[in-house]
Design a protein around this motif. Structure first.
Motif, PDB file in Angstrom:
ATOM      1  N   ILE A  50       0.840  -1.203   0.000  1.00  0.00           N
ATOM      2  CA  ILE A  50       0.000   0.000   0.000  1.00  0.00           C
ATOM      3  C   ILE A  50       0.872   1.250   0.000  1.00  0.00           C
ATOM      4  O   ILE A  50       0.590   2.220  -0.717  1.00  0.00           O
ATOM      5  N   ILE A  51       1.949   1.231   0.773  1.00  0.00           N
ATOM      6  CA  ILE A  51       2.869   2.379   0.813  1.00  0.00           C
ATOM      7  C   ILE A  51       3.433   2.636  -0.582  1.00  0.00           C
ATOM      8  O   ILE A  51       3.514   3.782  -1.030  1.00  0.00           O
ATOM      9  N   GLU A 125      -8.143   8.065  12.221  1.00  0.00           N
ATOM     10  CA  GLU A 125      -6.704   7.916  12.488  1.00  0.00           C
ATOM     11  C   GLU A 125      -5.891   8.119  11.209  1.00  0.00           C
ATOM     12  O   GLU A 125      -4.893   8.838  11.207  1.00  0.00           O
ATOM     13  N   PHE A 126      -6.314   7.463  10.134  1.00  0.00           N
ATOM     14  CA  PHE A 126      -5.597   7.586   8.866  1.00  0.00           C
ATOM     15  C   PHE A 126      -5.664   9.008   8.320  1.00  0.00           C
ATOM     16  O   PHE A 126      -4.726   9.487   7.690  1.00  0.00           O
ATOM     17  N   ARG A 127      -6.788   9.694   8.550  1.00  0.00           N
ATOM     18  CA  ARG A 127      -6.979  11.053   8.033  1.00  0.00           C
ATOM     19  C   ARG A 127      -6.001  12.051   8.652  1.00  0.00           C
ATOM     20  O   ARG A 127      -5.793  13.126   8.120  1.00  0.00           O
ATOM     21  N   VAL A 135      -6.998   7.216   1.875  1.00  0.00           N
ATOM     22  CA  VAL A 135      -7.649   6.328   2.840  1.00  0.00           C
ATOM     23  C   VAL A 135      -8.593   5.382   2.110  1.00  0.00           C
ATOM     24  O   VAL A 135      -8.655   4.181   2.412  1.00  0.00           O
ATOM     25  N   GLN A 136      -9.312   5.916   1.129  1.00  0.00           N
ATOM     26  CA  GLN A 136     -10.206   5.076   0.343  1.00  0.00           C
ATOM     27  C   GLN A 136      -9.415   3.955  -0.328  1.00  0.00           C
ATOM     28  O   GLN A 136      -9.833   2.793  -0.331  1.00  0.00           O
ATOM     29  N   LYS A 137      -8.264   4.292  -0.868  1.00  0.00           N
ATOM     30  CA  LYS A 137      -7.425   3.292  -1.528  1.00  0.00           C
ATOM     31  C   LYS A 137      -6.937   2.238  -0.527  1.00  0.00           C
ATOM     32  O   LYS A 137      -6.866   1.050  -0.856  1.00  0.00           O
ATOM     33  N   VAL A 138      -6.621   2.664   0.696  1.00  0.00           N
ATOM     34  CA  VAL A 138      -6.192   1.730   1.745  1.00  0.00           C
ATOM     35  C   VAL A 138      -7.303   0.722   2.019  1.00  0.00           C
ATOM     36  O   VAL A 138      -7.059  -0.493   2.081  1.00  0.00           O
ATOM     37  N   GLY A 142      -7.364  -3.281   1.211  1.00  0.00           N
ATOM     38  CA  GLY A 142      -7.605  -4.236   2.288  1.00  0.00           C
ATOM     39  C   GLY A 142      -8.696  -5.229   1.931  1.00  0.00           C
ATOM     40  O   GLY A 142      -8.587  -6.423   2.226  1.00  0.00           O
ATOM     41  N   GLN A 143      -9.756  -4.751   1.283  1.00  0.00           N
ATOM     42  CA  GLN A 143     -10.838  -5.645   0.862  1.00  0.00           C
ATOM     43  C   GLN A 143     -10.345  -6.636  -0.193  1.00  0.00           C
ATOM     44  O   GLN A 143     -10.685  -7.818  -0.159  1.00  0.00           O
ATOM     45  N   GLU A 144      -9.527  -6.138  -1.130  1.00  0.00           N
ATOM     46  CA  GLU A 144      -8.981  -7.019  -2.163  1.00  0.00           C
ATOM     47  C   GLU A 144      -8.101  -8.096  -1.538  1.00  0.00           C
ATOM     48  O   GLU A 144      -8.200  -9.266  -1.887  1.00  0.00           O
TER      49      GLU A 144
END
Length: 156
Positions: A50-51, A125-127, A135-138, A142-144
């Motif tokens: 993700i990073i 927290e992420f915001r 954050v949406q991409k994170v 995660g769902q994928e």
């Protein structure tokens, strides 16, 4: 006498090949190096991916890894809470009663609410260090990853 000797030789050869096959399969498994990854290793791999996808700098990456690890630990604890029980080996699963199905569904709804609350908590927290799109991409990633993990577990 010759037939007895011949039969003994055939049996010896067959037994030898079976032992060799067993050794080969052990060596093949060792060569593949299929060791189970720990949950921490999987979370760390996901965080690094993700990073990379988000292109975060070092400072933000460090913050992200800490928060993401906490988020994933809490999520996995919730998933384990709902994990359906498997029947014992050799026993056929019995058909659940209406009351059991009702309880399972209500438990599933409770866990779903807890997961939603957890996502909301960690969104805040992420915001603190990511944009809303990041954050949406994170969450999408995660769902994928969770879907891929489930497919792999079902395949095995």
């Amino acid at each position: 006498m010759k037939t007895k000797y011949l039969v003994m030789m055939v049996v010896a050869v067959l037994m030898g090949t079976q032992v060799m096959n067993a050794q080969d399969s052990k060596e093949q498994v060792e060569r593949r190096g299929r060791k189970r990854m720990t949950m921490e290793q999987m979370v760390n791999m996901q965080a690094n991916k993700i990073i990379g996808d988000l292109g975060l700098d070092d400072k933000t990456s460090a913050k992200f890894k800490d928060v993401y690890a906490k988020y994933m630990k809490e999520m996995n604890d919730l998933r384990k809470e709902y994990m359906p029980k498997r029947p014992e080996a050799g026993k056929k699963p019995s058909m659940p009663t209406d009351a059991e199905v009702d309880k399972m569904m209500r438990d599933k709804f409770k866990v779903g609410r807890k997961m939603l609350d957890l996502r909301e908590k960690y969104y805040d927290e992420f915001r603190k260090f990511l944009s809303p799109k990041q954050v949406q991409k994170v969450y999408e990633q995660g769902q994928e990853n969770h879907g891929k993990f489930n497919k792999e577990m079902n395949r095995r």
